[in-house]
Design an enzyme around this catalytic site. Structure first.
Site, PDB file in Angstrom:
ATOM      1  N   TRP A 111       0.842  -1.197   0.000  1.00 32.78           N
ATOM      2  CA  TRP A 111       0.000   0.000   0.000  1.00 32.78           C
ATOM      3  C   TRP A 111       0.874   1.242   0.000  1.00 32.78           C
ATOM      4  O   TRP A 111       2.054   1.176   0.322  1.00 32.78           O
ATOM      5  CB  TRP A 111      -1.037   0.001   1.137  1.00 32.78           C
ATOM      6  CG  TRP A 111      -0.543  -0.232   2.550  1.00 32.78           C
ATOM      7  CD1 TRP A 111       0.672  -0.696   2.943  1.00 32.78           C
ATOM      8  CD2 TRP A 111      -1.295  -0.025   3.754  1.00 32.78           C
ATOM      9  NE1 TRP A 111       0.734  -0.798   4.316  1.00 32.78           N
ATOM     10  CE2 TRP A 111      -0.457  -0.392   4.841  1.00 32.78           C
ATOM     11  CE3 TRP A 111      -2.564   0.439   4.027  1.00 32.78           C
ATOM     12  CZ2 TRP A 111      -0.877  -0.305   6.171  1.00 32.78           C
ATOM     13  CZ3 TRP A 111      -2.975   0.518   5.352  1.00 32.78           C
ATOM     14  CH2 TRP A 111      -2.135   0.148   6.410  1.00 32.78           C
ATOM     15  N   ASN A 112       0.256   2.393  -0.394  1.00 31.47           N
ATOM     16  CA  ASN A 112       0.998   3.640  -0.552  1.00 31.47           C
ATOM     17  C   ASN A 112       0.325   4.770   0.218  1.00 31.47           C
ATOM     18  O   ASN A 112      -0.888   4.735   0.444  1.00 31.47           O
ATOM     19  CB  ASN A 112       1.025   4.064  -2.026  1.00 31.47           C
ATOM     20  CG  ASN A 112       1.688   3.039  -2.917  1.00 31.47           C
ATOM     21  OD1 ASN A 112       2.809   2.629  -2.658  1.00 31.47           O
ATOM     22  ND2 ASN A 112       0.999   2.621  -3.961  1.00 31.47           N
ATOM     23  N   HIS A 159      -6.849  19.551  -7.452  1.00 33.06           N
ATOM     24  CA  HIS A 159      -7.092  19.795  -8.880  1.00 33.06           C
ATOM     25  C   HIS A 159      -5.928  19.240  -9.699  1.00 33.06           C
ATOM     26  O   HIS A 159      -5.153  19.980 -10.306  1.00 33.06           O
ATOM     27  CB  HIS A 159      -7.331  21.285  -9.121  1.00 33.06           C
ATOM     28  CG  HIS A 159      -8.554  21.755  -8.398  1.00 33.06           C
ATOM     29  ND1 HIS A 159      -9.753  22.018  -9.023  1.00 33.06           N
ATOM     30  CD2 HIS A 159      -8.779  21.942  -7.067  1.00 33.06           C
ATOM     31  CE1 HIS A 159     -10.658  22.366  -8.116  1.00 33.06           C
ATOM     32  NE2 HIS A 159     -10.087  22.318  -6.920  1.00 33.06           N
ATOM     33  N   HIS A 210      -9.824  15.599 -13.024  1.00 29.25           N
ATOM     34  CA  HIS A 210     -10.362  16.000 -11.722  1.00 29.25           C
ATOM     35  C   HIS A 210     -11.658  16.772 -11.856  1.00 29.25           C
ATOM     36  O   HIS A 210     -12.021  17.242 -12.933  1.00 29.25           O
ATOM     37  CB  HIS A 210      -9.333  16.797 -10.928  1.00 29.25           C
ATOM     38  CG  HIS A 210      -9.090  18.181 -11.444  1.00 29.25           C
ATOM     39  ND1 HIS A 210      -8.136  18.464 -12.391  1.00 29.25           N
ATOM     40  CD2 HIS A 210      -9.684  19.365 -11.154  1.00 29.25           C
ATOM     41  CE1 HIS A 210      -8.158  19.751 -12.654  1.00 29.25           C
ATOM     42  NE2 HIS A 210      -9.096  20.332 -11.924  1.00 29.25           N
ATOM     43  N   ASP A 256     -14.144  19.878 -10.494  1.00 30.28           N
ATOM     44  CA  ASP A 256     -14.213  21.194  -9.861  1.00 30.28           C
ATOM     45  C   ASP A 256     -15.587  21.343  -9.209  1.00 30.28           C
ATOM     46  O   ASP A 256     -16.613  21.332  -9.904  1.00 30.28           O
ATOM     47  CB  ASP A 256     -14.090  22.323 -10.894  1.00 30.28           C
ATOM     48  CG  ASP A 256     -12.695  22.468 -11.485  1.00 30.28           C
ATOM     49  OD1 ASP A 256     -11.781  21.723 -11.100  1.00 30.28           O
ATOM     50  OD2 ASP A 256     -12.539  23.354 -12.345  1.00 30.28           O
ATOM     51  N   HIS A 316     -14.986  25.788  -5.452  1.00 27.59           N
ATOM     52  CA  HIS A 316     -13.634  26.044  -5.973  1.00 27.59           C
ATOM     53  C   HIS A 316     -13.455  27.518  -6.330  1.00 27.59           C
ATOM     54  O   HIS A 316     -12.365  28.063  -6.202  1.00 27.59           O
ATOM     55  CB  HIS A 316     -13.400  25.157  -7.200  1.00 27.59           C
ATOM     56  CG  HIS A 316     -12.092  25.377  -7.896  1.00 27.59           C
ATOM     57  ND1 HIS A 316     -10.896  25.488  -7.224  1.00 27.59           N
ATOM     58  CD2 HIS A 316     -11.788  25.495  -9.215  1.00 27.59           C
ATOM     59  CE1 HIS A 316      -9.914  25.657  -8.099  1.00 27.59           C
ATOM     60  NE2 HIS A 316     -10.424  25.689  -9.301  1.00 27.59           N
ATOM     61  N   HIS A 328     -14.979  29.414 -15.142  1.00 29.70           N
ATOM     62  CA  HIS A 328     -15.048  29.144 -13.698  1.00 29.70           C
ATOM     63  C   HIS A 328     -16.025  30.108 -13.020  1.00 29.70           C
ATOM     64  O   HIS A 328     -16.866  29.711 -12.216  1.00 29.70           O
ATOM     65  CB  HIS A 328     -13.668  29.303 -13.047  1.00 29.70           C
ATOM     66  CG  HIS A 328     -12.729  28.152 -13.257  1.00 29.70           C
ATOM     67  ND1 HIS A 328     -11.989  27.985 -14.410  1.00 29.70           N
ATOM     68  CD2 HIS A 328     -12.406  27.107 -12.462  1.00 29.70           C
ATOM     69  CE1 HIS A 328     -11.250  26.892 -14.297  1.00 29.70           C
ATOM     70  NE2 HIS A 328     -11.473  26.339 -13.125  1.00 29.70           N
TER      71      HIS A 328
END
Ligand code: MN
Length: 259
Positions: A62-63, A70, A74, A76, A80, A209
């Site tokens: 595992w990590n 973002h 991804h 928004d 945001h 945006h």
């Protein structure tokens, strides 16, 4: 089981419907947006092993992950942007999950973008698409197919010149029509963000945006494989991580589409 879900499972199994992955890989090489130096930058991806069948964990791998919200393909969320800061249910953990699923309207502008990296989808361009494919329905994901995801490497993908980045996007009035008149879920793009590269110099700056999030709508960035979708007829599922008070998150975006 409902008839439609029964048929969905059958057609997926028969291969008459397919699942198309609209997501780029998320790793240390994932290209992150670069802002002018007076603004704080977002971290890229780091993946640190905790254990990998070794002394630190003999039977498990595992990590630990670290990245900006973002990053890569991804989502928004409305919060945001400052215009969406007061939108109800505007964070990744409060958006009703029904709003992650919607019909896809894929607007193919690859040819225009090949001739002009700064191409903007105008209201006329949207009207021309609607004349062919019908009015964008309420609750749709509007996906701008630019071919940009085929650009390999940071330099070509960000396409930064002395006067800033050059990449395609939306005319402000197009964003307004989609958000207010069509009442879409949001827009999706192949570029690093949902505004055009030069949009920092537009009035207002970053109009997509500003408009979309101000109306409580969403964004999807760094999508790929839009050329595998029909103009209409696919369904997109884009559900971000349920980050508490999150402004967005990397996610796996998938489409259900005729094979
Ligand atoms: Mn974003």
């Amino acid at each position: 089981m409902s008839d439609v879900l029964h048929r969905l499972v059958e057609e997926l199994s028969a291969g008459t419907l397919q699942v198309v992955d609209l997501t780029i890989p998320l790793g240390p090489d994932t290209v992150v947006i670069e802002l002018p130096p007076m603004f704080a930058p977002s971290n890229g991806v780091s993946i640190e092993p905790i254990s990998r069948y070794d002394d630190a964990g003999p039977a498990w791998y595992w990590n630990n992950l670290s990245f900006g919200e973002h990053t890569g393909t991804h989502f928004d969320a409305p919060i945001h942007w400052v215009t969406g800061a007061k939108q109800p249910n505007g964070t990744t953990d409060t958006i009703p999950p029904g709003r992650f699923v919607g019909p896809a309207c894929v607007i193919d502008v690859e040819e225009a973008v090949a001739a002009d990296s700064d191409f903007l989808l105008t209201p006329e361009g949207l009207a021309a698409w609607e004349a062919l494919h019908g009015t964008v329905p309420r609750g749709a994901w509007v996906l701008l197919r630019t071919g940009w995801s085929r650009r390999e490497g940071k330099e070509a993908f960000l396409n930064v010149a002395d006067d800033g980045p050059h990449s395609p996007g939306f005319h402000q009035e197009t964003s307004r029509i989609l958000a207010e008149d069509r009442d879409v879920l949001g827009v999706g793009v192949e570029t690093v963000g949902t505004d055009a590269g030069q949009a920092g110099a537009f009035d207002p700056p970053f109009p997509n945006h500003t408009t979309m999030h101000g109306a409580g709508k969403f964004g999807l960035a760094s999508l790929c494989n839009l050329d595998q979708l029909p103009a209409t007829g696919a369904v997109v599922i884009a559900a971000p991580l349920k980050i508490v008070d999150g402004s967005g998150s990397p996610l796996r975006v998938i489409a259900l589409a005729p094979a």
